[in-house]
Design an enzyme around this catalytic site. Structure first.
Site, PDB file in Angstrom:
ATOM      1  N   CYS A   2      29.610  28.007  43.910  1.00  0.00           N
ATOM      2  CA  CYS A   2      28.380  27.951  44.716  1.00  0.00           C
ATOM      3  C   CYS A   2      28.645  26.992  45.879  1.00  0.00           C
ATOM      4  CB  CYS A   2      27.232  27.404  43.876  1.00  0.00           C
ATOM      5  SG  CYS A   2      26.946  28.324  42.372  1.00  0.00           S
ATOM      6  N   ARG A  27      30.701  31.150  49.623  1.00  0.00           N
ATOM      7  CA  ARG A  27      30.900  30.589  48.270  1.00  0.00           C
ATOM      8  C   ARG A  27      29.900  31.149  47.274  1.00  0.00           C
ATOM      9  NH1 ARG A  27      33.980  26.250  47.867  1.00  0.00           N
ATOM     10  NH2 ARG A  27      32.959  25.648  45.942  1.00  0.00           N
ATOM     11  N   TRP A  76      26.225  31.480  43.386  1.00  0.00           N
ATOM     12  CA  TRP A  76      27.025  32.591  42.862  1.00  0.00           C
ATOM     13  C   TRP A  76      26.849  32.493  41.362  1.00  0.00           C
ATOM     14  CZ3 TRP A  76      29.530  36.820  44.526  1.00  0.00           C
ATOM     15  CH2 TRP A  76      30.338  37.471  43.614  1.00  0.00           C
ATOM     16  N   ASN A 112      27.412  22.637  41.697  1.00  0.00           N
ATOM     17  CA  ASN A 112      28.433  23.678  41.787  1.00  0.00           C
ATOM     18  C   ASN A 112      29.438  23.401  40.694  1.00  0.00           C
ATOM     19  OD1 ASN A 112      30.349  25.600  42.524  1.00  0.00           O
ATOM     20  ND2 ASN A 112      31.390  24.123  43.838  1.00  0.00           N
ATOM     21  N   GLY A 113      29.668  24.388  39.833  1.00  0.00           N
ATOM     22  CA  GLY A 113      30.635  24.213  38.757  1.00  0.00           C
ATOM     23  C   GLY A 113      30.168  24.955  37.521  1.00  0.00           C
ATOM     24  N   GLU A 495      49.806  47.982  40.760  1.00  0.00           N
ATOM     25  CA  GLU A 495      49.002  47.033  41.543  1.00  0.00           C
ATOM     26  C   GLU A 495      49.775  46.554  42.759  1.00  0.00           C
ATOM     27  OE1 GLU A 495      46.074  46.524  41.724  1.00  0.00           O
ATOM     28  OE2 GLU A 495      45.848  44.678  42.852  1.00  0.00           O
ATOM     29  N   LYS A 499      48.367  47.001  46.648  1.00  0.00           N
ATOM     30  CA  LYS A 499      48.256  45.852  47.572  1.00  0.00           C
ATOM     31  C   LYS A 499      49.018  46.148  48.860  1.00  0.00           C
ATOM     32  CE  LYS A 499      45.382  43.583  46.079  1.00  0.00           C
ATOM     33  NZ  LYS A 499      44.932  44.634  45.311  1.00  0.00           N
ATOM     34  N   GLU A 502      47.160  48.997  50.905  1.00  0.00           N
ATOM     35  CA  GLU A 502      45.808  48.786  51.440  1.00  0.00           C
ATOM     36  C   GLU A 502      45.760  47.707  52.513  1.00  0.00           C
ATOM     37  OE1 GLU A 502      42.754  47.410  48.776  1.00  0.00           O
ATOM     38  OE2 GLU A 502      44.182  46.385  47.512  1.00  0.00           O
ATOM     39  N   HIS A 518      63.124  62.624  38.024  1.00  0.00           N
ATOM     40  CA  HIS A 518      62.482  63.949  37.902  1.00  0.00           C
ATOM     41  C   HIS A 518      61.899  64.410  39.230  1.00  0.00           C
ATOM     42  CE1 HIS A 518      63.100  63.910  33.601  1.00  0.00           C
ATOM     43  NE2 HIS A 518      62.708  62.656  33.607  1.00  0.00           N
ATOM     44  N   LYS A 617      34.669  46.391  50.517  1.00  0.00           N
ATOM     45  CA  LYS A 617      34.897  45.542  49.341  1.00  0.00           C
ATOM     46  C   LYS A 617      34.347  46.200  48.084  1.00  0.00           C
ATOM     47  CE  LYS A 617      36.229  42.077  46.951  1.00  0.00           C
ATOM     48  NZ  LYS A 617      37.662  42.050  46.572  1.00  0.00           N
TER      49      LYS A 617
HETATM   50  C1  AGP Z   1      41.634  46.574  45.277  1.00  0.00           C
HETATM   51  O1  AGP Z   1      42.337  45.647  46.093  1.00  0.00           O
HETATM   52  C2  AGP Z   1      40.611  47.358  46.063  1.00  0.00           C
HETATM   53  N1  AGP Z   1      39.767  46.499  46.783  1.00  0.00           N
HETATM   54  C3  AGP Z   1      39.909  48.428  45.241  1.00  0.00           C
HETATM   55  O2  AGP Z   1      40.886  49.246  44.657  1.00  0.00           O
HETATM   56  C4  AGP Z   1      39.001  47.914  44.108  1.00  0.00           C
HETATM   57  O3  AGP Z   1      39.788  47.366  43.071  1.00  0.00           O
HETATM   58  C5  AGP Z   1      38.219  49.119  43.558  1.00  0.00           C
HETATM   59  O4  AGP Z   1      37.440  49.650  44.607  1.00  0.00           O
HETATM   60  C6  AGP Z   1      37.317  48.762  42.372  1.00  0.00           C
HETATM   61  O5  AGP Z   1      36.333  47.869  42.810  1.00  0.00           O
HETATM   62  P1  AGP Z   1      35.458  47.103  41.681  1.00  0.00           P
HETATM   63  O6  AGP Z   1      36.423  46.296  40.881  1.00  0.00           O
HETATM   64  O7  AGP Z   1      34.474  46.272  42.451  1.00  0.00           O
HETATM   65  O8  AGP Z   1      34.795  48.153  40.844  1.00  0.00           O
END
Ligand code: AGP
Length: 622
Positions: A2, A27, A76, A112-113, A495, A499, A502, A518, A617
């Site tokens: 927070c 935050r 938060w 905050n904590g 993963e 990264k 994206e 294959h 996001k």
């Molecule tokens: C990951 O870096 C991306 N931002 C995206 O794949 C994300 O993980 C996915 O959209 C799922 O989002 P969520 O965890 O909020 O459900």
């Protein structure tokens, strides 16, 4: 995580508090509130759910709340859903549900904590006649300060030091005492807190951006210290109540850099927050070396009855599920299926009502994951959500919730949330294994103890940052990058590849190393970067041979393996090592160099790391 602010001086406090909170919204932003005192009058507390602008509009940007001493908070949620009642400031007396208006409380404060033992404190205070209006850990600590203040007839500093001895957890706490107008008292353990000194005025904040506009001269209060703030003066005290000295530090950052904690991007800041985020998530369920899922709502009986597990998620959260499948099946011997939420919701899945569906989501608002949750519930299957946002749709609709304590994640590319989700799944796997009689006590305790070393081991991996930056820069113009691995190393590769794609826009694929031959191996050309992930000793040699296969076709190899496997340098052109750990937990360490690879290639390509093109996001639409 927070944001807190405070001011005492001659100017009107409310506008300064609101302005400071606006610089701290990164935050936390699910609710906000301020408390302001005008001379000897009791504090006026005004709180609002939602973004800070809701509160600012209620207060006409602060003009509606006179007074020269006050505190502010942007929340938060970690304990208690976002609501006015749960919003800070919290008070030692009773507070109307709306949480607004003058309060005759002796103590008003913001925090905050995370107070780990807030439940036992709450029960203690209930037995002593206190009543509670919120679900927060903060209300407990504020009332505990009040309790000691009254019980011993002591001053604010002593009331705070007594409280600090009693509570476990992390806190940056700022309080006003009715009997001490114009003064603010703060206490700190682990959570960030700075104090700004100006001419006849004093500021406090969780972070520099909130006060940079007013002063660049700050004090950093130490751990387990208390401070008394009066207009233009600050006095520090240790846990014994003895006065100690601190010098001011001049802040050189500009405001934007300060918001990112001095990092160039939120993503790097959040990569560096992973040790803390993982530690907080561990602390939320590990009590005295054992896992306690009471807060998650899973009973031992329910765990024993689980017939199958279906993990459903999207993107990185799905990759957590792929890793979790290996760990849960090995430690708990429960069949696990991992599904993309967007597929699951239309597949008419065959689900056993005695099974468990686990939905993993940072935002708790991803449309496909929410739809999958509803599909599962419609079929009568209990749903456990692993979520980072308290009170989010998925959290509210799930039957049980395991909250990750990553704090707000601002960068679109997830890092710390992913890491806390991994840890949550590891904790579930261990507990399921123990409850179902598959883990002996000694092994159970040893696994938990090893998990507790992960935060420090992540910090050790981060020390290799510069080497990774140097290597990444060599591939800023790469056209294709491949990540290969077997078992958990394949899950890590997924993963790492996402990264890379994206945030650097470089085409990348993650491949089960044994599957390359294959078809996909035809894509390997001279200089193609192939990153081999080798954290699973029993699969190490197999993956090495796959790396040799692609090397013979011109690939440039990076190896990612554990310290000790120095022979990797006979095969790979560049090798990154991670500290040894239980192989089940290796993804938590191996993912960090891959996060850094994607980050540095994106930076080398001059891209907007925190807000990559075409992405949001939280994907709240299909
Ligand atoms: C990951 O870096 C991306 N931002 C995206 O794949 C994300 O993980 C996915 O959209 C799922 O989002 P969520 O965890 O909020 O459900």
């Amino acid at each position: 995580m927070c944001g807190i602010v405070g001011f005492t001086g001659e100017k009107q406090a409310a506008p300064i508090l609101l302005d400071g909170l606006s610089k701290l919204e990164y935050r936390g932003y699910d609710s906000a509130g301020i408390a302001v005192r005008d001379g000897d009058a009791p504090a006026e507390v005004v709180k609002a759910k939602g973004r800070l602008k809701v509160l600012a509009e209620m207060l006409d940007d602060g003009k509606a709340l006179p007074g020269t001493c006050g505190l502010g908070h942007t929340r938060w949620a970690t304990h208690g859903e976002p609501s006015k009642a749960n919003a800070h400031p919290h008070v030692s007396g009773n507070c109307t549900g709306s949480g607004s208006g003058a309060v005759e409380s002796d103590v008003v404060g913001v925090h905050n904590g995370i107070i780990e033992n807030y439940q036992e404190i709450r029960e203690k205070l209930l037995r002593r006649g206190y009543t509670f209006y919120s679900d927060t850990d903060t209300e407990s600590i504020i009332k505990l300060v009040d309790y000691y203040y009254k019980k011993y007839g002591i001053g604010p500093v002593d009331a705070l030091t007594r409280t600090m001895v009693r509570v476990r957890g992390s806190y940056a706490l700022a309080v006003m005492f009715k009997d001490y107008p114009g003064e603010i008292y703060v206490a700190r353990k682990d959570s960030p807190l700075i104090i700004g000194a100006g001419e006849g005025e004093t500021f406090l904040a969780s972070d520099v951006p909130a006060i940079l506009k007013y002063t660049r001269s700050v004090y950093y209060i130490g751990n387990l210290e208390v401070a008394r703030l009066t207009p233009g003066e600050v006095h520090f005290f240790d846990l014994n109540g003895d006065e100690i000295q601190h010098d001011t530090v001049e802040i050189a950052w500009d405001s934007e850099a300060a918001e990112k904690g001095g990092f160039e991007h939120f993503m790097m800041k959040e990569i560096y927050e992973q040790p803390r985020a993982v530690q907080d998530t561990l602390n939320s369920v590990v009590k005295e070396g054992r896992i306690d899922l009471t807060s998650v709502g899973l009973t031992d009986e329910e765990i024993r009855d689980i017939s199958q597990i279906t993990i459903v998620a999207c993107g990185s959260a799905y990759h957590v599920g792929v890793a979790a499948q290996y760990v849960i099946e090995e430690l708990a011997r429960i069949p696990v299926r991992v599904e993309l939420a967007s597929e699951f919701r239309y597949r008419k899945p065959l689900l056993d009502p005695k099974g468990l569906v686990i939905v993993i989501s940072q935002s708790g608002e991803t449309a496909d994951s929410l739809a999958a949750l509803r599909e599962a519930k419609q079929r009568g299957v209990p749903v456990l959500a692993i979520v980072n946002v308290v009170g989010s749709s998925i959290a509210r609709e799930a039957d049980k919730v395991f909250y990750t304590l990553a704090g707000p994640e601002i960068a679109v590319a997830t890092t710390k949330a992913y890491s806390t989700q991994l840890i949550a799944c590891d904790l579930l796997a261990i507990q399921f294994g123990r409850v179902r009689g598959l883990l002996e006590e000694e092994r159970y305790l040893a696994l938990i103890a090893e998990l507790q070393t992960i935060p420090n081991k992540i910090s050790r991996v981060l020390k290799d940052k510069e080497r990774i930056q140097w290597f990444a820069a060599k591939f800023a113009n790469a056209q294709d990058i491949f990540f290969i691995g077997r078992g958990l190393d394949y899950a890590i590769s997924l993963e790492g590849s996402l990264k890379m794609k994206e945030i650097s826009y470089v085409h990348s694929e993650a491949y089960a190393a044994g599957e390359l031959k294959h078809g996909t191996i035809s894509l390997i050309e001279d200089g193609t970067l192939v990153i081999g992930v080798l954290t699973q000793d029993h699969l190490y040699e197999k993956t090495v041979s796959n790396m040799v296969e692609v090397k013979s076709r011109g690939a440039y190899l990076m190896g990612l393996t554990s310290y000790g496997h120095y022979e990797m340098e006979d095969t790979a052109n560049f090798t990154v090592y991670i500290p040894k750990t239980e192989e089940y937990f290796a993804p938590s360490l191996a993912v960090v160099p891959l996060q850094l690879m994607g980050y540095y290639i994106s930076v080398a390509r001059g891209l907007d790391v925190d807000k990559p093109r075409n992405l949001a996001k939280s994907v709240t639409v299909e």
